[in-house]
Design an enzyme around this catalytic site. Structure first.
Site, mmCIF file in Angstrom:
data_model
loop_
_atom_site.group_PDB
_atom_site.id
_atom_site.type_symbol
_atom_site.label_atom_id
_atom_site.label_comp_id
_atom_site.label_asym_id
_atom_site.label_seq_id
_atom_site.Cartn_x
_atom_site.Cartn_y
_atom_site.Cartn_z
ATOM 1 N N HIS A 707 0.865 -1.173 0.000
ATOM 2 C CA HIS A 707 0.000 0.000 0.000
ATOM 3 C C HIS A 707 0.906 1.228 0.000
ATOM 4 O O HIS A 707 1.296 1.749 1.057
ATOM 5 C CB HIS A 707 -0.904 -0.009 1.220
ATOM 6 C CG HIS A 707 -1.782 1.199 1.305
ATOM 7 N ND1 HIS A 707 -2.850 1.385 0.473
ATOM 8 C CD2 HIS A 707 -1.737 2.293 2.090
ATOM 9 C CE1 HIS A 707 -3.435 2.541 0.754
ATOM 10 N NE2 HIS A 707 -2.764 3.118 1.724
ATOM 11 N N ASP A 750 -0.820 -9.943 0.804
ATOM 12 C CA ASP A 750 -0.043 -9.061 -0.070
ATOM 13 C C ASP A 750 -0.963 -8.474 -1.132
ATOM 14 O O ASP A 750 -0.974 -8.898 -2.282
ATOM 15 C CB ASP A 750 1.114 -9.835 -0.712
ATOM 16 C CG ASP A 750 1.934 -8.953 -1.638
ATOM 17 O OD1 ASP A 750 1.918 -7.717 -1.452
ATOM 18 O OD2 ASP A 750 2.590 -9.497 -2.559
ATOM 19 N N GLU A 759 0.768 -1.755 4.320
ATOM 20 C CA GLU A 759 1.321 -0.426 4.064
ATOM 21 C C GLU A 759 2.790 -0.413 4.463
ATOM 22 O O GLU A 759 3.322 -1.377 5.022
ATOM 23 C CB GLU A 759 0.564 0.674 4.809
ATOM 24 C CG GLU A 759 0.847 2.049 4.205
ATOM 25 C CD GLU A 759 0.179 3.213 4.896
ATOM 26 O OE1 GLU A 759 0.328 4.337 4.398
ATOM 27 O OE2 GLU A 759 -0.483 2.997 5.918
#
EC number: 3.2.1.4
Length: 775
Positions: A707, A750, A759
């Site tokens: 992310h 993932d 993230e």
């Protein structure tokens, strides 16, 4: 003695190219946000660390030989034709699991007469200024759906209806605009899901400022009823993929130094088994052994066995061949050698350079290069005053800059330089070759920005600079909304005073002028908070919905500032240290929400006899916490110190725990703590229940869909980023959709939609940088 890192170590590296993050975005047409007030989980008892949401890609599957599927089935079952996917008529008096998101708008929802009433006070500036949304369903590729609902409005207006990707560019799988009026109208339309199956889309009504509005219509109410999404025909549908099959046999995918403890962890080996260490170049078996006794790992909720090959020390590239009654399998290749961490150290530190704001950045590839960004003047919240706050690091997957997380990151770099003598001037950043260690050049870039965040008049430090909301999925130069400096906070001011005082000592010989400037800024900041009784954390002001970094008490930040100023020569701070130190409630945190570990670690190692009574209690508390981490590490089959506490940013917590264990080793000389610290590195690099090396670009199985906006735009992950890792709380829709029922240590996916597990952040990288610097 701690191992020192020579400058020559880095020069031989091959150049290569990687929450929290701090709050959570939710879907809009393009980019939208809301704040979840959670706090970082540090090595003590901090709460979960926030990150934001965005991005999307498929789950990485990888190719693994002989592994069991530790998650659900490989595919998710299709519904029967005619099944209602969403069916909400609000007849129970509730809101039908609908929620609201505001982006500049203002509205409330309630059940009125068994209908969902959306009372709108302000539309905002964008069509998704007010959004009513529903999560918790899935769409299958090729399936035909029928969407229907009833809609009315007390003013004539357009309402946008969307079923969309819940991340990334938030593009629509289905969208339409409906003209709503006083009479309730029935809407019904059929559509086919043409794209890949999505286990976590969003259905929403956008009721902000629409393209046909010349002005805000003022207060009005939109009513919604009889919302249904039916899978009309699934005969041509393809079920979405489930979780990947994870490997049974895992070890560090990077490898080991010759004298390290070296182990392989194997599950699905109830009846025992054997393992062989095989030289990848020759194919020859160089070491054999039998797997150890059966034990249970709580994080994975699996019984496992361990093979120990510590006795083998010859340098080379190897893999481990495991034979059990269930399967024959091989681990990914790894290296035994003295310099196995050098390239990763370089890339994890260089990640900070590639997160730089306000300057032209030359990335590891053109995809991660950008021109100067966020260089315009920033508006101080609640005033008409603008100031220059250019520079610093983008915090995480978005482009906000935050003093508290930046201070933690800088402290880790300064500790790495001081504790391990990191001298390399050849990391490939613009300052390389200037005869100043690159790790200090990188820290200095953030410190220079932090100086701009200090209010010249009061000495207080502004908490952050961001736009009002998170940006769309764009590059840093394309976030062009007005920058806003949020108000001064005690947390930011304390952290600022502490790292500036640290810097004044470390840069004293390198740059005397900067050292004096940093010391003066630290003193001015400390005077602002020295005697404050207001130790509440920061909260976002109205209209700002970017990362909050709220904290729940700032006594630790004030203590840390007093300690560092004391060590920088201000002996009057001894009184403040005694007054602020509370051994009964202060835990040894090393995260942005708990800075006690930095204060205690530095005072224990640097104070004289004047504060001996204080440092003795600090050391007692430190070792108590370190012993708890040591016990958890020894209990874990994977050498992980987290126990069952897999919260937001758990990989950062594991690395922070490693730092605290290194600190315990430093103050006691006991190598058992240092070995436990090293185990945290092994856990992060592949010896974990998922078999992932959690650093992007390294190992055979590593995250490819973090992310992180630049990575999303590039279509591949920037190298050298530590992702957040398992989060048992499942705090994003994608995680909820695919990880329900998974063991705590396996609650990771993932996928860039999973902002709560995947993230990245500068202050997640920095404790790993510290650990790698000592190897």
């Amino acid at each position: 003695m701690k191992k020192k890192r020579a400058a020559a170590l880095i020069s031989a590296m091959v150049f290569a190219g990687g929450i929290a993050g701090c709050s959570i975005e939710k879907a809009g047409t393009a980019s939208v946000s809301y704040v979840q007030e959670v706090v970082e989980r540090s090595s003590s008892s901090d709460k979960d660390d926030p990150a934001d949401n965005n991005v999307v890609n498929d789950v990485a599957t990888g190719t693994i030989t002989g592994g069991e599927n530790s998650g659900p089935d490989d595919s998710v079952a299709l519904p029967e034709s005619g099944t209602s996917i969403i069916d909400q008529n609000f007849d129970d008096g509730g809101n039908g699991h609908f929620s609201i998101y505001n982006n500049g708008g203002s509205c409330k929802i309630s059940n009125q007469d068994n209908e969902l009433a959306v009372d709108i006070q302000r539309c905002g500036d964008v069509d998704y200024g007010n959004q009513v949304y529903y999560d918790g369903f899935k769409l299958d590729k090729g399936a035909v759906y029928v969407l229907s609902f009833d809609l009315s409005s007390t003013v004539d207006r357009k309402v946008a209806c969307r079923i969309q990707l819940n991340g990334g560019d938030y593009h629509a799988y289905f969208e339409d605009s409906i003209h709503a009026g006083a009479q309730m109208q029935h809407f019904e339309e059929e559509f086919t899901m043409e794209e890949d199956s999505d286990p976590a889309p969003r259905f929403c009504f956008n009721m902000g400022l629409m393209d046909d509005m010349s002005a805000d219509p003022g207060d009005h109410t939109v009513r919604i009823d009889n919302v249904r999404l039916v899978a009309k025909d699934v005969s041509g549908a393809t079920a979405g993929a489930g979780l990947p099959s994870y490997p049974d046999a895992v070890t560090s995918q990077i490898g080991f130094r010759p004298d390290d403890v070296k182990t392989v962890v194997v599950r699905n080996a109830e009846e025992g088994g054997s393992y062989s260490l095989i030289n990848d170049k020759t194919g020859k078996v160089v070491y054999k052994g039998e797997l150890g006794e059966l034990r249970y790992d709580e994080a994975a909720q699996k019984r496992i066995r361990i093979g120990d090959f510590s006795g083998y020390k010859t340098r080379g590239i190897y893999h481990i061949h495991v034979i059990t009654e269930a399967a024959v399998q091989d681990t990914p290749p790894f290296e035994i050698g003295n310099d196995i961490y050098d390239a990763m150290f370089r890339d994890t530190l260089r990640m900070l350079y590639e997160q730089r704001c306000g300057m032209k950045v030359k990335g590891q590839s053109s995809a991660f290069s950008h021109d100067s960004c966020h260089t315009g003047k920033a508006l101080i919240y609640g005033t008409s005053k603008v100031i220059d706050v250019s520079g610093g690091w983008h915090d995480a997957g978005d482009y906000g800059r935050y003093v508290v997380s930046g201070a933690k990151t800088v402290a880790d770099l300064l500790w790495a330089y001081r504790d391990y003598d990191v001298r390399s001037d050849e990391l490939g950043i613009p300052e390389s070759g200037n005869k100043i260690p690159d790790i200090l050049d990188e820290a200095r870039y953030e410190l220079d920005w932090m100086l701009k965040m200090q209010d010249e008049e009061t000495g207080g430090v502004y908490h952050k600079v961001t736009c009002k909301v998170f940006p769309e999925t764009v590059g840093p130069v394309d976030e062009t909304d007005q920058l806003i400096v949020s108000p001064v906070s005690t947390a930011a001011t304390g952290d600022f005073a502490a790292v500036m005082a640290m810097a004044s000592e470390i840069y004293r010989q390198i740059d005397p002028d900067f050292s004096k400037k940093a010391k003066a800024a630290a003193e001015k900041a400390f005077e602002y908070i020295r005697d404050t009784k207001d130790t509440a954390g920061f909260t976002n002001p109205e209209g700002i919905v970017t990362g909050e970094y709220p904290d729940h008490g700032t006594e630790d930040e004030i203590l840390w500032a007093a300690v560092e100023l004391y060590l920088a020569g201000d002996k009057d701070c001894a009184e403040v240290i005694r007054r602020r130190w509370n051994p009964d409630i202060m835990k040894m945190g090393l995260g942005w929400a708990k800075m006690t570990g930095y204060a205690c670690g530095d005072l224990i190692r640097g104070a004289g006899s004047e504060l001996k009574d204080v440092t003795e209690t600090m050391k007692k508390n430190l070792l108590k916490d370190a012993d708890e981490l040591l016990e958890q590490t020894e209990k874990s089959a994977y050498g992980c110190s987290l126990g069952k506490n897999f919260s937001w940013g758990s990989n950062m917590t594991a690395a922070n725990n490693g730092m605290l264990l290194e600190l315990a080793a430093d103050v006691t000389g006991d190598e058992k703590y240092r070995q436990a610290a090293h185990e945290q590195i092994g856990y992060l690099l592949g010896k974990n229940p998922l078999g992932y090396c959690f650093v992007t670009g390294y190992g055979t199985l590593s995250p490819i869909n973090p992310h992180h906006r630049p990575s999303q735009l590039a279509g591949n992950a920037m190298k050298g980023m530590l992702v957040g890792g398992p989060n048992k709380s499942l705090e994003d829709p994608y995680a909820k959709a695919v990880l329900e029922g998974q063991p705590a240590g396996m609650c990771y996916v993932d996928n860039s939609q999973s902002y709560s597990t995947n993230e990245v952040a500068i202050y997640w990288n920095s404790p790993l940088i510290y650990l790698l610097a000592g190897k």
